[in-house]
Design a protein around this motif. Structure first.
Motif, PDB file in Angstrom:
ATOM      1  N   CYS A  57       0.813  -1.219   0.000  1.00  0.00           N
ATOM      2  CA  CYS A  57       0.000   0.000   0.000  1.00  0.00           C
ATOM      3  C   CYS A  57       0.847   1.270   0.000  1.00  0.00           C
ATOM      4  CB  CYS A  57      -0.963   0.006   1.179  1.00  0.00           C
ATOM      5  SG  CYS A  57      -2.334  -1.126   0.932  1.00  0.00           S
ATOM      6  N   GLY A  58       2.164   1.146   0.091  1.00  0.00           N
ATOM      7  CA  GLY A  58       3.033   2.295  -0.105  1.00  0.00           C
ATOM      8  C   GLY A  58       3.121   2.653  -1.591  1.00  0.00           C
ATOM      9  N   GLU A  59       2.718   1.719  -2.456  1.00  0.00           N
ATOM     10  CA  GLU A  59       2.702   1.970  -3.908  1.00  0.00           C
ATOM     11  C   GLU A  59       1.464   2.824  -4.190  1.00  0.00           C
ATOM     12  OE1 GLU A  59       2.138   1.296  -8.182  1.00  0.00           O
ATOM     13  OE2 GLU A  59       0.708   1.062  -6.562  1.00  0.00           O
ATOM     14  N   SER A  60       1.628   3.849  -5.061  1.00  0.00           N
ATOM     15  CA  SER A  60       0.565   4.858  -5.149  1.00  0.00           C
ATOM     16  C   SER A  60      -0.803   4.311  -5.542  1.00  0.00           C
ATOM     17  CB  SER A  60       0.997   5.965  -6.109  1.00  0.00           C
ATOM     18  OG  SER A  60       1.233   5.443  -7.391  1.00  0.00           O
ATOM     19  N   THR A  61      -0.856   3.433  -6.543  1.00  0.00           N
ATOM     20  CA  THR A  61      -2.185   2.966  -6.975  1.00  0.00           C
ATOM     21  C   THR A  61      -2.821   2.058  -5.919  1.00  0.00           C
ATOM     22  OG1 THR A  61      -1.216   1.116  -8.195  1.00  0.00           O
ATOM     23  CG2 THR A  61      -1.635   3.111  -9.442  1.00  0.00           C
ATOM     24  N   ALA A  62      -1.979   1.271  -5.239  1.00  0.00           N
ATOM     25  CA  ALA A  62      -2.492   0.400  -4.173  1.00  0.00           C
ATOM     26  C   ALA A  62      -2.981   1.237  -3.006  1.00  0.00           C
ATOM     27  CB  ALA A  62      -1.409  -0.570  -3.714  1.00  0.00           C
ATOM     28  N   LEU A  63      -2.224   2.286  -2.698  1.00  0.00           N
ATOM     29  CA  LEU A  63      -2.609   3.165  -1.599  1.00  0.00           C
ATOM     30  C   LEU A  63      -3.977   3.794  -1.871  1.00  0.00           C
ATOM     31  CD1 LEU A  63      -0.316   5.652   0.260  1.00  0.00           C
ATOM     32  CD2 LEU A  63      -2.538   6.400  -0.504  1.00  0.00           C
ATOM     33  N   MET A  64      -4.160   4.223  -3.098  1.00  0.00           N
ATOM     34  CA  MET A  64      -5.424   4.879  -3.433  1.00  0.00           C
ATOM     35  C   MET A  64      -6.581   3.898  -3.398  1.00  0.00           C
ATOM     36  SD  MET A  64      -4.098   7.630  -6.208  1.00  0.00           S
ATOM     37  CE  MET A  64      -2.604   8.549  -5.833  1.00  0.00           C
ATOM     38  N   LYS A 105      -0.032   1.260 -14.590  1.00  0.00           N
ATOM     39  CA  LYS A 105      -0.166   2.719 -14.673  1.00  0.00           C
ATOM     40  C   LYS A 105      -0.171   3.214 -16.120  1.00  0.00           C
ATOM     41  CE  LYS A 105       2.176   3.702 -10.308  1.00  0.00           C
ATOM     42  NZ  LYS A 105       3.411   4.233  -9.768  1.00  0.00           N
ATOM     43  N   TYR A 106      -1.098   2.695 -16.913  1.00  0.00           N
ATOM     44  CA  TYR A 106      -1.215   3.243 -18.273  1.00  0.00           C
ATOM     45  C   TYR A 106      -1.641   4.695 -18.170  1.00  0.00           C
ATOM     46  CZ  TYR A 106      -1.365  -1.745 -19.159  1.00  0.00           C
ATOM     47  OH  TYR A 106      -1.090  -3.071 -19.170  1.00  0.00           O
ATOM     48  N   ILE A 107      -2.534   4.919 -17.195  1.00  0.00           N
ATOM     49  CA  ILE A 107      -2.910   6.296 -16.898  1.00  0.00           C
ATOM     50  C   ILE A 107      -2.389   6.585 -15.501  1.00  0.00           C
ATOM     51  CG2 ILE A 107      -4.830   7.896 -16.587  1.00  0.00           C
ATOM     52  CD1 ILE A 107      -6.462   5.922 -18.348  1.00  0.00           C
ATOM     53  N   HIS A 108      -1.592   7.631 -15.377  1.00  0.00           N
ATOM     54  CA  HIS A 108      -0.984   7.909 -14.080  1.00  0.00           C
ATOM     55  C   HIS A 108      -1.992   8.464 -13.094  1.00  0.00           C
ATOM     56  CE1 HIS A 108       3.221   6.943 -14.712  1.00  0.00           C
ATOM     57  NE2 HIS A 108       2.977   7.223 -15.987  1.00  0.00           N
ATOM     58  N   THR A 109      -1.673   8.275 -11.813  1.00  0.00           N
ATOM     59  CA  THR A 109      -2.609   8.705 -10.763  1.00  0.00           C
ATOM     60  C   THR A 109      -2.769  10.223 -10.736  1.00  0.00           C
ATOM     61  OG1 THR A 109      -0.784   8.596  -9.210  1.00  0.00           O
ATOM     62  CG2 THR A 109      -2.305   6.735  -9.250  1.00  0.00           C
ATOM     63  N   VAL A 110      -1.767  10.959 -11.236  1.00  0.00           N
ATOM     64  CA  VAL A 110      -1.930  12.411 -11.275  1.00  0.00           C
ATOM     65  C   VAL A 110      -3.048  12.803 -12.244  1.00  0.00           C
ATOM     66  CG1 VAL A 110       0.292  13.298 -10.506  1.00  0.00           C
ATOM     67  CG2 VAL A 110       0.051  12.471 -12.835  1.00  0.00           C
ATOM     68  N   LYS A 111      -3.382  11.889 -13.159  1.00  0.00           N
ATOM     69  CA  LYS A 111      -4.501  12.162 -14.059  1.00  0.00           C
ATOM     70  C   LYS A 111      -5.771  11.474 -13.575  1.00  0.00           C
ATOM     71  CE  LYS A 111      -1.849  13.203 -18.136  1.00  0.00           C
ATOM     72  NZ  LYS A 111      -1.144  12.618 -19.266  1.00  0.00           N
ATOM     73  N   SER A 129      15.647 -13.396 -11.888  1.00  0.00           N
ATOM     74  CA  SER A 129      15.652 -12.004 -11.430  1.00  0.00           C
ATOM     75  C   SER A 129      15.433 -11.061 -12.598  1.00  0.00           C
ATOM     76  CB  SER A 129      16.982 -11.669 -10.758  1.00  0.00           C
ATOM     77  OG  SER A 129      17.132 -12.409  -9.570  1.00  0.00           O
ATOM     78  N   ARG A 130      16.142 -11.343 -13.702  1.00  0.00           N
ATOM     79  CA  ARG A 130      16.013 -10.461 -14.880  1.00  0.00           C
ATOM     80  C   ARG A 130      14.595 -10.500 -15.431  1.00  0.00           C
ATOM     81  NH1 ARG A 130      21.376 -12.817 -16.695  1.00  0.00           N
ATOM     82  NH2 ARG A 130      22.869 -11.549 -15.504  1.00  0.00           N
ATOM     83  N   SER A 131      13.995 -11.699 -15.473  1.00  0.00           N
ATOM     84  CA  SER A 131      12.637 -11.764 -16.037  1.00  0.00           C
ATOM     85  C   SER A 131      11.635 -11.050 -15.136  1.00  0.00           C
ATOM     86  CB  SER A 131      12.149 -13.202 -16.254  1.00  0.00           C
ATOM     87  OG  SER A 131      13.193 -14.086 -16.310  1.00  0.00           O
ATOM     88  N   ILE A 132      11.792 -11.217 -13.817  1.00  0.00           N
ATOM     89  CA  ILE A 132      10.835 -10.566 -12.907  1.00  0.00           C
ATOM     90  C   ILE A 132      10.949  -9.053 -13.050  1.00  0.00           C
ATOM     91  CG2 ILE A 132      10.225 -10.188 -10.481  1.00  0.00           C
ATOM     92  CD1 ILE A 132      11.204 -13.076  -9.941  1.00  0.00           C
ATOM     93  N   LYS A 133      12.181  -8.580 -13.150  1.00  0.00           N
ATOM     94  CA  LYS A 133      12.428  -7.143 -13.287  1.00  0.00           C
ATOM     95  C   LYS A 133      11.686  -6.574 -14.503  1.00  0.00           C
ATOM     96  CE  LYS A 133      16.467  -4.449 -12.433  1.00  0.00           C
ATOM     97  NZ  LYS A 133      16.759  -4.095 -11.096  1.00  0.00           N
ATOM     98  N   MET A 134      11.705  -7.360 -15.578  1.00  0.00           N
ATOM     99  CA  MET A 134      11.115  -6.851 -16.815  1.00  0.00           C
ATOM    100  C   MET A 134       9.594  -6.963 -16.846  1.00  0.00           C
ATOM    101  SD  MET A 134      13.509  -7.909 -19.995  1.00  0.00           S
ATOM    102  CE  MET A 134      13.789  -9.588 -19.497  1.00  0.00           C
ATOM    103  N   THR A 135       9.049  -7.947 -16.128  1.00  0.00           N
ATOM    104  CA  THR A 135       7.637  -8.266 -16.379  1.00  0.00           C
ATOM    105  C   THR A 135       6.673  -7.991 -15.238  1.00  0.00           C
ATOM    106  OG1 THR A 135       8.144 -10.526 -15.718  1.00  0.00           O
ATOM    107  CG2 THR A 135       8.140 -10.074 -18.076  1.00  0.00           C
ATOM    108  N   ALA A 136       7.170  -7.717 -14.036  1.00  0.00           N
ATOM    109  CA  ALA A 136       6.235  -7.528 -12.920  1.00  0.00           C
ATOM    110  C   ALA A 136       5.413  -6.262 -13.121  1.00  0.00           C
ATOM    111  CB  ALA A 136       6.978  -7.492 -11.605  1.00  0.00           C
ATOM    112  N   LEU A 137       4.235  -6.269 -12.528  1.00  0.00           N
ATOM    113  CA  LEU A 137       3.274  -5.188 -12.747  1.00  0.00           C
ATOM    114  C   LEU A 137       3.679  -3.875 -12.086  1.00  0.00           C
ATOM    115  CD1 LEU A 137       0.301  -4.413 -13.677  1.00  0.00           C
ATOM    116  CD2 LEU A 137      -0.387  -5.088 -11.385  1.00  0.00           C
ATOM    117  N   CYS A 138       4.077  -3.935 -10.835  1.00  0.00           N
ATOM    118  CA  CYS A 138       4.323  -2.679 -10.117  1.00  0.00           C
ATOM    119  C   CYS A 138       5.743  -2.635  -9.588  1.00  0.00           C
ATOM    120  CB  CYS A 138       3.326  -2.489  -8.970  1.00  0.00           C
ATOM    121  SG  CYS A 138       3.724  -3.426  -7.491  1.00  0.00           S
TER     122      CYS A 138
END
Lengths: 155, 636
Positions: B323-330, B343-349, B531-540
């Motif tokens: 929940c420290g991640e912005s979209t999860a927090l919101m 975050k295709y659309i950022h939370t600032v929008k 590690s490399r694959s997770i870095k590239m593909t994880a959502l947040c």
């Protein structure tokens, strides 16, 4: 041991304090949790009914957040800090020692309902590491041999 | 209720100054969580009682944390005509002695840690001397606080007031220059000018990624939406980082004022503070501060008669790191389960309630009033070119001076660890420092001259994160550390995307295997590949940065992995399956302490003769090692 659910009490939380607004679901459940030390099943059903949302939604929130419990907890909750500073200073050994002393595992509650044992991620008292909270009391700079005496203090 | 005016602000300042410098005895007891947990609460009660007993006229206040957590409880005392004296590790007996000195009409300075001859505030640049009359010999020899190694290189902006004022007193905050920046904004600056000032200051988000704050504000200001929201991320979850807690407990108004200014700049009238569940005192202090700001008219309608309205609500988190991640927090703010979204659309929008939402963390907000007051030019000169200003670090772990330190960006790791932190305890060798929380990495000894800012830390594979700095010595196992962070993230993964949910789980299995002596040689390549694959593909951010602890420990401490896998040894003596405890007969005095404490009755021996550990019974709990006073228990 299952507490009797006081519908009026839950209503006063849901309806009066949070005005039946489902945006406050987490806060409602936090309040019920601190009232009963856990969230009784019947409580979840009442909340769902009052907020006009499915019980599954209440259940999903109740199970998602660590601060919410679905089982009754002991009179004293022991929280062992497992933040990084405490970890490098031996928090793991402190947990194991308490587990041996109480005969329960982290996450469990002693059969006499005296203690519940849980781990928490950093309570921000890094200078005192390894550190535990028993209820509201903080005990820091711990070594294994100091634990039996600390636990004896609680009734 | 009438709105705030400059006259009202000035009169609040006057009463604040009278509280900080009352012209009679003033005593501050450091009562943030860290102080209370070392017994400051009991000292406070004792102090009131004894002052009453001796009929001493004194103003006693509960202040926040001065940052030097290692030597708490901290108490400071100003006796008219004396410099302010700071006492550390205060015991009840020592406190009684000090009260007696006060009753006798002075202070000897005995046992004081430091003296303070002037207070400065970075918010308005003011300086105030402690008027000295008859200074006595003993006190002259007490070091100035600014000469202590721990404080010498610090520059306080976000921590400007922490430990110096009573957080429950809005007057004291104002006396140090607070709420004047808000007045400056509302009485003469256009919202665009405020945004511009923050942009020019070079302020970057203090919560993790280091995104330029001014650009975030501008995007949110320009986003279309009827309602906009200001959010303060106080879900400080990185283990080993607690600066946000300290700011909220010690100086909550700086955060509130920052948020009001932000609200005006982006065109929002509602703010939220999302506070971590584990911080009850911070919640309490913020509540009190919000009420006081309402009473004084800094929150509510028509603030300073400008027509601008703003309010702040507090929301307590549920104990989920993600929940420290912005979209999860919101999502969590909306009462839902706190899962991030792409975050295709950022939370600032489109963020909270699908409206433009501007989220910054506690420390970022706390910087805002000072930037407005002193100007972007002043701020920009501090720090490095691309990382302006200061950063608060919590220096913890195997270090002599644990505490919160605020230093200009660009300072070297060496200065933080040795000059400020006082080096490693027990003459042990420094091995690494971990920064950036679970998303960060471990930086080895050979990079100790690295200059610390957002970009330099990223270059070596770690990150700034929220500013946790966990110092590790030769007895810290780097494989165990990697496993620790992966274990943390395994528990905290929300389970939405496969790379994070399954990938971290599998990484954890492999690392646990290595720590248990079951590692295979191909494990290292597998860890790297996954590690490399997770870095590239994880959502947040939680998922995509999760392998950093593995990648950095593998890069800098590959030999430790190999020792575990090939030699089946844990060089640091941590991993249970790979070590044994034995007793050195030369050193053992036969005191039987270890045998008494051993839960397994695995230690035997006659009194006053060397003891022996029976390996088949030993569960390696290490209690014998801890209790032995003669260092005769050895880890092999």
């Amino acid at each position: 041991m299952v507490n009797e659910i006081d519908v009026k009490k839950i209503d006063s939380i849901v309806m009066d304090k949070y005005e039946a607004d489902s945006e406050n679901l987490l806060h409602i459940l936090q309040d019920i949790n601190s009232e009963y030390s856990y969230i009784p099943e019947q409580g979840m059903k009442i909340v769902a009914e009052r907020l006009c949302i499915p019980v599954s939604q209440v259940y999903s929130v109740a199970t998602y957040y660590k601060a919410l419990n679905l089982e009754p907890r002991g009179r004293h909750v022991i929280s062992v800090c497992t933040g990084t500073a405490c970890h490098v200073r031996g928090a793991g050994k402190i947990i194991e020692k308490i587990e041996r002393e109480l005969g329960i595992k982290a996450g469990g509650t002693s059969s006499d309902m005296k203690f519940s044992l849980q781990t928490v991620r950093c309570i921000g008292c890094c200078s005192l590491g390894p550190v535990i909270n028993v209820g509201e009391d903080t005990h820091g700079r711990l070594k294994q041999d100091a634990l039996p005496k600390i636990l004896k203090k609680y009734e | 209720m009438s709105y705030a005016t400059i006259e009202k602000l000035n009169s609040l300042k006057e009463s604040g100054l009278k509280r900080i410098y009352p012209g009679r005895i003033k005593i501050n007891v450091g009562m943030a969580t860290c102080g209370i947990s070392t017994g400051a609460g009991r000292l406070y009660d004792q102090l009131l009682e004894e002052l009453e007993k001796f009929k001493i006229d004194a103003l006693v206040a509960r202040s926040g944390c001065l940052g030097f957590c290692q030597i708490e409880p901290l108490i400071d005392i100003t006796f008219p005509g004396y410099p302010k004296l700071i006492y550390s590790r205060v015991t009840p007996d020592q406190l009684s002695g000090i009260v007696k000195e006060l009753a006798d009409g002075g202070l000897t300075g005995k046992g004081a840690l430091a003296r303070v001859t002037e207070d400065s505030s970075s918010v308005d640049g003011s300086m105030r001397d402690y008027p000295l009359t008859g200074i006595i010999e003993g006190i002259k020899d007490i070091p100035l606080i600014s000469d202590l190694g721990f404080y010498k290189k610090q520059l306080k902006i976000a921590l400007n007031n922490c430990g110096l004022i009573d957080p429950d007193s809005i007057e004291e905050y104002i006396a140090r220059g607070g709420y004047y920046p808000l007045y400056k904004v509302l009485s003469g600056l256009k919202p665009e000018e405020v945004v511009d000032e923050i942009k020019k200051s070079g302020l970057r988000g203090r919560g993790g990624g280091g995104f330029p704050t001014g650009i975030k504000w501008e995007t949110c200001r320009n986003a279309k939406g009827e309602s906009k929201y200001i959010i303060c991320n106080a879900d400080e979850g990185d283990p080993g980082a607690y600066m946000d807690r300290s700011i909220m407990e010690g100086d909550p108004h700086s955060v509130i004022e920052g948020m009001i200014i932000g609200g005006y700049a982006i065109g929002s009238s509602q703010g939220y503070i999302y506070v971590r569940n584990e911080y009850p005192l911070a919640v309490k202090k913020c509540r009190i501060a919000i009420d006081k700001a309402h009473e004084c008219g800094f929150l509510g309608e028509n603030i300073f008669g400008s027509g601008f309205n703003f309010d702040i609500k507090i929301s307590r988190g549920g104990g989920a790191f993600v929940c420290g991640e912005s979209t999860a927090l919101m999502a969590s703010l909306e009462g839902k389960i706190g899962r991030p979204r792409a975050k295709y659309i950022h939370t600032v929008k489109r963020g909270f309630r699908d409206s433009p939402s501007n989220l910054n963390n506690v420390e970022t907000w706390a910087n805002v009033p000072t930037i407005i007051s002193r100007g972007s030019g002043w701020y920009k000169k501090i720090g490095t070119e691309k990382s302006a200003g200061t950063k608060v670090f919590s220096v913890v772990g195997k270090i002599n001076n644990t505490g919160l330190v605020e230093v200009p960006m660009g300072i070297s790791l060496r200065e933080i660890i040795y000059d400020i932190g006082g080096g490693i305890p027990g003459g042990k060798r420094f091995k690494a420092v971990q920064t950036g929380g679970p998303s960060g990495g471990c930086i080895p000894e050979r990079l100790i001259d690295l200059s610390v800012d957002f970009d330099e830390l990223t270059k070596v594979g770690s990150m700034m994160g929220s500013g946790g700095m966990i110092v590790m010595d030769e007895n810290t196992c780097m494989v165990d550390i990697a496993r620790y962070f992966i274990d943390f993230l395994k528990d905290e993964s929300c389970g939405k995307c496969v790379p994070c949910r399954e990938g971290i789980y599998r990484l954890h299995e492999i690392l646990t295997g290595i720590c248990n002596g079951e590692g295979k040689e191909e494990d290292i390549d597998l860890l790297l590949e996954m590690s490399r694959s997770i870095k590239m593909t994880a959502l947040c951010g939680l998922g995509s940065t999760s392998p950093n602890s593995i990648l950095t420990t593998l890069e800098y401490f590959r030999d430790e992995y190999e020792a575990h896998i090939i030699d089946k040894k844990c060089p640091a003596g941590v991993c249970k399956a790979l070590i044994t405890y034995t007793i050195d007969p030369e050193k053992c005095t036969g005191c039987v302490r270890c045998a008494k404490e051993c839960p397994q009755e695995a230690i035997s021996g006659e009194k006053k003769t060397p003891h022996v550990i029976h390996q088949e019974k030993c569960i390696k709990c290490g209690v014998c090692f801890e209790v032995c006073n003669f260092k005769s228990v050895v880890i092999n």
